[in-house]
Design a protein around this motif. Sequence first.
Motif: not given
Length: 300
Positions: A65, A92, A133, A149
């Motif tokens: 991330s 991500l 997502l 996830l």
Amino acid sequence: MKDTIGFVGLGNMGRPMAERLIGAGHSPVVYDRSQAAMAELATAGAPTAATLEELAERVETIFLSLPTPEVVLAVGRAIAAAPGRAKRVVDLSTTGPKSEMELADILNGAGVALVDSPVSGGVAGARKGLLALMAAGPSAHFTVVEPLLAAFGKVIRIAEEPGKAQVMKLINNICSAASLAITSEAMVMGAKAGLDADVMVEVLNAGSGRTSASVDKIPRFVLPGSFDFGFAISLSLKDIRLCLDEAERLGVPMMVGNAVRMLFAVTKADFGPDADMTAVIRPLERWAGVEVRGRAAREA
């Protein structure tokens, strides 16, 4: 799955997502350049790694991330160079399809798969596990990471090839940025005409002008005057630029998108790269000579 998950990047979005994994019973090994960020996660029960290479040697699945394509690619190279256990990386971040496909090539060359899975929903969505997502990657690896996830929110399968989810994320982001820009313009127009800001929001949300900006960003972060949605204008502008670059590559005109980029660029120039994205209304307010504030700001 103890000690088989790693998480790199503990910023505004990364930290609450890592915390969601901890809350779901996992023990992600975390890494961030900030020692303070790692210390906070260690207090929450996460083991830490001193280096990216150490993390890659300890885990099979690594979540990223990170703020920019350049940082993502640098981290990908470090993971690919490590003689570790890593089997897959789940990105991500929002990098754009070109960088994501480059990342896939870097990782695949080291026998590591990539699942491209950018997220939407902001810091509040990350904290509550209510993100959207978008996931693209090899089915065998997607099957492994899908339950992980799910700790972050709703998982939507986009495609088999990494990069496709990035295209979808850029589409989502340009729509979100455009709705914030036009709703900000409209709210400034109403304020200049003498309309009450709270009433304007109520009408928009009851009618066809309803957007994510009128429902969330304007009433929660503009009308009180806090401007703390939690996403920097520089990152918003980066996402817009990535979208327009991809549209140009595809031969798709983005006239509205380019206008949105101009407003975000002006906001960054006037208020700095760390200003909140909701500050896009502030140049408009200055030009019009009014402020759009609600009851909460007036009573503060």
